[in-house]
Scaffold this motif. Structure first.
Motif, PDB file in Angstrom:
ATOM      1  N   ALA A  32       3.675 -13.739 -61.939  1.00 24.52           N
ATOM      2  CA  ALA A  32       3.518 -12.541 -61.144  1.00 24.52           C
ATOM      3  C   ALA A  32       4.519 -11.550 -61.631  1.00 24.52           C
ATOM      4  O   ALA A  32       5.446 -11.898 -62.294  1.00 24.52           O
ATOM      5  N   GLU A  33       4.369 -10.278 -61.294  1.00 27.14           N
ATOM      6  CA  GLU A  33       5.274  -9.320 -61.893  1.00 27.14           C
ATOM      7  C   GLU A  33       5.997  -8.465 -60.882  1.00 27.14           C
ATOM      8  O   GLU A  33       7.188  -8.374 -60.898  1.00 27.14           O
ATOM      9  N   GLU A  34       5.269  -7.813 -60.038  1.00 23.13           N
ATOM     10  CA  GLU A  34       5.884  -6.821 -59.189  1.00 23.13           C
ATOM     11  C   GLU A  34       6.194  -7.399 -57.823  1.00 23.13           C
ATOM     12  O   GLU A  34       5.370  -8.020 -57.212  1.00 23.13           O
ATOM     13  N   ALA A  35       7.399  -7.228 -57.337  1.00 20.18           N
ATOM     14  CA  ALA A  35       7.772  -7.751 -56.029  1.00 20.18           C
ATOM     15  C   ALA A  35       7.354  -6.784 -54.944  1.00 20.18           C
ATOM     16  O   ALA A  35       6.917  -5.688 -55.193  1.00 20.18           O
TER      17      ALA A  35
ATOM     18  N   LYS B  15       3.681 -12.715 -64.965  1.00 22.75           N
ATOM     19  CA  LYS B  15       4.945 -12.940 -64.262  1.00 22.75           C
ATOM     20  C   LYS B  15       5.305 -14.416 -64.303  1.00 22.75           C
ATOM     21  O   LYS B  15       4.472 -15.274 -64.074  1.00 22.75           O
ATOM     22  N   GLN B  16       6.559 -14.715 -64.595  1.00 25.58           N
ATOM     23  CA  GLN B  16       7.064 -16.087 -64.567  1.00 25.58           C
ATOM     24  C   GLN B  16       8.423 -16.113 -63.889  1.00 25.58           C
ATOM     25  O   GLN B  16       9.228 -15.207 -64.041  1.00 25.58           O
ATOM     26  N   GLY B  17       8.651 -17.176 -63.155  1.00 28.73           N
ATOM     27  CA  GLY B  17       9.889 -17.287 -62.395  1.00 28.73           C
ATOM     28  C   GLY B  17       9.659 -16.910 -60.942  1.00 28.73           C
ATOM     29  O   GLY B  17       8.518 -16.777 -60.487  1.00 28.73           O
ATOM     30  N   THR B  18      10.747 -16.721 -60.200  1.00 26.00           N
ATOM     31  CA  THR B  18      10.675 -16.440 -58.767  1.00 26.00           C
ATOM     32  C   THR B  18      11.569 -15.260 -58.420  1.00 26.00           C
ATOM     33  O   THR B  18      12.725 -15.219 -58.835  1.00 26.00           O
ATOM     34  N   ASP B  19      10.997 -14.327 -57.657  1.00 32.05           N
ATOM     35  CA  ASP B  19      11.769 -13.198 -57.132  1.00 32.05           C
ATOM     36  C   ASP B  19      12.021 -13.444 -55.647  1.00 32.05           C
ATOM     37  O   ASP B  19      11.077 -13.738 -54.898  1.00 32.05           O
ATOM     38  N   ILE B  20      13.273 -13.344 -55.237  1.00 29.51           N
ATOM     39  CA  ILE B  20      13.647 -13.486 -53.827  1.00 29.51           C
ATOM     40  C   ILE B  20      14.232 -12.160 -53.364  1.00 29.51           C
ATOM     41  O   ILE B  20      15.227 -11.696 -53.921  1.00 29.51           O
ATOM     42  N   VAL B  21      13.599 -11.557 -52.390  1.00 31.60           N
ATOM     43  CA  VAL B  21      14.054 -10.262 -51.885  1.00 31.60           C
ATOM     44  C   VAL B  21      14.094 -10.339 -50.361  1.00 31.60           C
ATOM     45  O   VAL B  21      13.102 -10.698 -49.722  1.00 31.60           O
TER      46      VAL B  21
ATOM     47  N   THR C   4      -0.840  -5.619 -66.307  1.00 30.46           N
ATOM     48  CA  THR C   4       0.062  -5.112 -67.334  1.00 30.46           C
ATOM     49  C   THR C   4       0.237  -6.153 -68.402  1.00 30.46           C
ATOM     50  O   THR C   4      -0.146  -7.294 -68.262  1.00 30.46           O
ATOM     51  N   THR C   5       0.892  -5.744 -69.497  1.00 26.72           N
ATOM     52  CA  THR C   5       0.895  -6.615 -70.659  1.00 26.72           C
ATOM     53  C   THR C   5       2.183  -7.366 -70.913  1.00 26.72           C
ATOM     54  O   THR C   5       2.286  -8.028 -71.917  1.00 26.72           O
ATOM     55  N   GLY C   6       3.114  -7.345 -70.071  1.00 26.09           N
ATOM     56  CA  GLY C   6       4.323  -8.109 -70.301  1.00 26.09           C
ATOM     57  C   GLY C   6       4.871  -8.653 -69.022  1.00 26.09           C
ATOM     58  O   GLY C   6       4.378  -8.403 -67.948  1.00 26.09           O
ATOM     59  N   THR C   7       5.916  -9.446 -69.109  1.00 28.46           N
ATOM     60  CA  THR C   7       6.566  -9.909 -67.896  1.00 28.46           C
ATOM     61  C   THR C   7       7.405  -8.787 -67.318  1.00 28.46           C
ATOM     62  O   THR C   7       7.434  -8.559 -66.129  1.00 28.46           O
TER      63      THR C   7
END
Length: 602
Positions: free
Chosen positions: A28-31, A146-152, A68-71
């Motif tokens: 995923a990309e956008e938080a 998107k790779q990884g985890t976003d914590i907001v 989109t085309t990138g992370t």
């Protein structure tokens, strides 16, 4: 003391909203726009095509128009928690991507030159709003990679803003290493325990022998149809939720409001692979070829929204919504943090998405050729890329009493997920690159297939094509034979001048029988040449004296009344010699025949 206790409660509250998100993702990309900008990640590889818009028939419309085309960098804005803009990312040949929302992503690799195939959608009745929540994953997480985890999280007292990258998830680092001041029950959680993992495997249709290609590329051919399976480990959700629940005894009473959650999984043919996914003809056909199920026996928390999914030859995008239809009081299940925690703990920790009817045409990567005297063998590899991204965001609140008055503490929290490749099932190509030291942090959820073609170098002699026969020429019909001129009645010679009497000439066709050997033949009537002795002079009867001539020893009497044309040169007026000759010939022939028969019998 009360102030300190309140601070702990608010911290727990902030983490609650974030963790409640529990979506299973692969990228995923956008938080969410619920907090300040997060740290950015980068990517050196772009997807081949951008996702086309999908036609929504469910209660939650899909608003994203491209991937989109990138992370890339991920940003979220503080405020009401609503998205600040709809993503309209455009992918150009240079790989650059721009967005009208709060995130922008760049990449160093150009996208594939081929245009994306037109997607197919199916019609599905919308789910009961009481059994689900809004799913705006296309807007909140527009990037499939998107790779990884976003914590907001944002509250009056506690702020959390961090991104756990794929590389950080491989070590022993903790959330507390990145976010200082967190209570130890949360700060001590390892990064790798809050990042989802995925793996792709393949098998022929109707087979359960799935190969994850961890040791070698899976051999495929043009003739067969295949099933692709995505195994997703979502234990990361439970780990985060359970850690938050241990913050203090009041966590179960934290209220959850305006919850949103959803997932999107995409599968795409790489630029080195020609193939196709199944294009469903209707809803039932889509359900038959695209299935989401539990892999550990626990009930599913999500379901496929077929109406918001899109299916193209080279790429499919599967939308998944929260599904509370199995519960008697669905909204109660997510009204508080305690209820949500129980729901997630009872749900599947491992899920699988199976896509059937996948076919392959040709591969163009890592080409190797071998030749013998008689044939040439070519092997080539191609890659299928899988992604799963998701999010959860909510408003959180808790009433807090201060001496004689009560106040409500509110905040916002959001989680974005992007799963990385499971290390045990790592695709052998990525593993091979890693051993060589040039994988560049490749954590893509990929699967490599191999195709082999054999070309016979001895070309068969082509048979000579038979010449088409020409149409035979139609023979010309012979002309009708002309009727010969009928001779005129001959003129009878005069009887004067001798004692010989003339034999009357018989006209052809008359009833008078003809005579032997030219007797009574008609004479010519005209000077023109005609049949049977034309142009001859009419004989004149002469007086013949009786003579004794000796011809062949015979005495030949004089004949009177017979024309010279009727006489026989031998003087044999009875034709004795002729008959004798014919008789002799017949006897000779009969004798020869008898001799031959005897020889035959012997």
């Amino acid at each position: 003391m009360k102030k300190k206790k309140l601070k702990v409660q608010v911290a727990a509250l902030a983490m609650t909203g974030a963790i409640a998100a529990a979506p299973l993702t692969v990228r995923a990309e956008e938080a969410s726009t619920a907090a300040p900008a997060t740290a950015s990640t980068s990517s050196t590889e772009a997807p081949a095509t951008a996702a086309a818009p999908t036609a929504s028939t469910a209660t939650t419309p899909a608003t994203s128009t491209a991937a989109t085309t990138g992370t890339g960098a991920t940003a979220t804005g503080a405020g009401s928690g609503a998205s600040t803009g709809t993503s309209t990312a455009a992918t150009a040949g240079t790989g650059a991507t721009a967005s009208t929302g709060t995130a922008a992503t760049t990449t160093t690799e150009a996208s594939a030159p081929a245009a994306a195939a037109t997607p197919v959608t199916v019609v599905e009745a919308p789910a009961d709003p009481a059994t689900t929540v809004p799913n705006n994953v296309d807007t909140v997480v527009p990037d499939d990679n998107k790779q990884g985890t976003d914590i907001v999280a944002k509250t009056p007292i506690l702020k959390v803003d961090t991104t756990i990258t794929p590389e950080e998830a491989k070590g022993e680092g903790t959330i507390g290493d990145k976010v200082k001041g967190l209570p130890s029950v949360l700060g001590n959680v390892k990064n790798k325990d809050v990042v989802m993992q995925g793996d792709l495997s393949i098998a022929k249709d109707n087979s359960t022998d799935f190969d994850s290609t961890g040791d070698a590329a899976h051999e495929v051919n043009k003739e067969d149809s295949y099933s692709l399976k995505a195994d997703l480990d979502v234990n990361a959700v439970n780990n985060a939720i359970n850690a938050s629940a241990r913050l203090n005894s009041l966590m179960k009473e934290v209220n959850i409001d305006k919850m949103e959650t959803g997932l999107r999984s995409t599968f795409e043919m790489g630029r080195d692979l020609e193939g196709s996914f199944h294009l469903p003809t209707d809803l039932e056909d889509a359900k038959k070829h695209y299935e989401l199920s539990s892999a550990d026996g626990s009930p599913m928390m999500y379901r496929i929204n077929y109406g918001n999914s899109s299916f193209a030859k080279d790429k499919v995008s599967i939308a998944m919504d929260l599904d509370l239809s199995k519960y008697q009081n669905p909204k109660v299940e997510i009204s508080t943090f305690g209820a949500l925690n129980d729901l997630i703990n009872k749900s599947a920790k491992k899920i699988q998405l199976i896509m059937k009817g996948v076919k392959f045409k040709a591969a163009h990567g890592n080409v190797e050729e071998t030749e013998t005297a008689t044939e040439k063998t070519t092997t080539a590899e191609g890659t299928i890329r899988g992604t799963l991204v998701g999010y959860m965001k909510a408003d959180v609140s808790k009433e807090v009493k201060f001496l004689i008055f009560t106040t409500t503490v509110t905040g916002k929290a959001a989680y974005n997920w992007g799963a990385i490749q499971n290390e045990e099932g790592r695709d052998f190509v990525a593993g091979r690159d890693r051993i060589a030291g040039n994988d560049n942090g490749n954590n893509k959820v990929d699967l490599t297939v191999k195709m082999t073609t054999v070309e016979n170098k001895i070309k068969p002699v082509e048979p000579v094509q038979p010449v088409e026969p020409t149409n035979p020429t139609t023979p010309i019909s012979p002309g009708e034979p002309s009727n010969p001129a009928r001779p005129s009645n001959p003129i009878a010679p005069s009887n004067g001048g001798g004692s010989r009497t003339s034999t009357p000439i018989v006209t052809p066709g008359s009833s008078t029988p003809g005579e032997v050997l030219g007797e009574n033949r008609p004479t010519a009537s005209t000077p023109a040449g005609e049949v049977l002795g034309e142009n001859r002079e009419t004989p004149v009867a002469e007086t013949v004296e009786k003579k004794q001539g000796a011809v062949l020893g015979e005495s030949r009497p004089s004949v009177k009344g017979v024309s010279d044309r009727a006489s026989v040169a031998t003087g044999d007026y009875n034709f004795t010699g002729l008959w004798a000759s014919l008789f002799g010939i017949s006897l000779a022939a009969l004798a020869g025949f008898v001799v031959l028969q005897k020889k035959k019998e012997n």
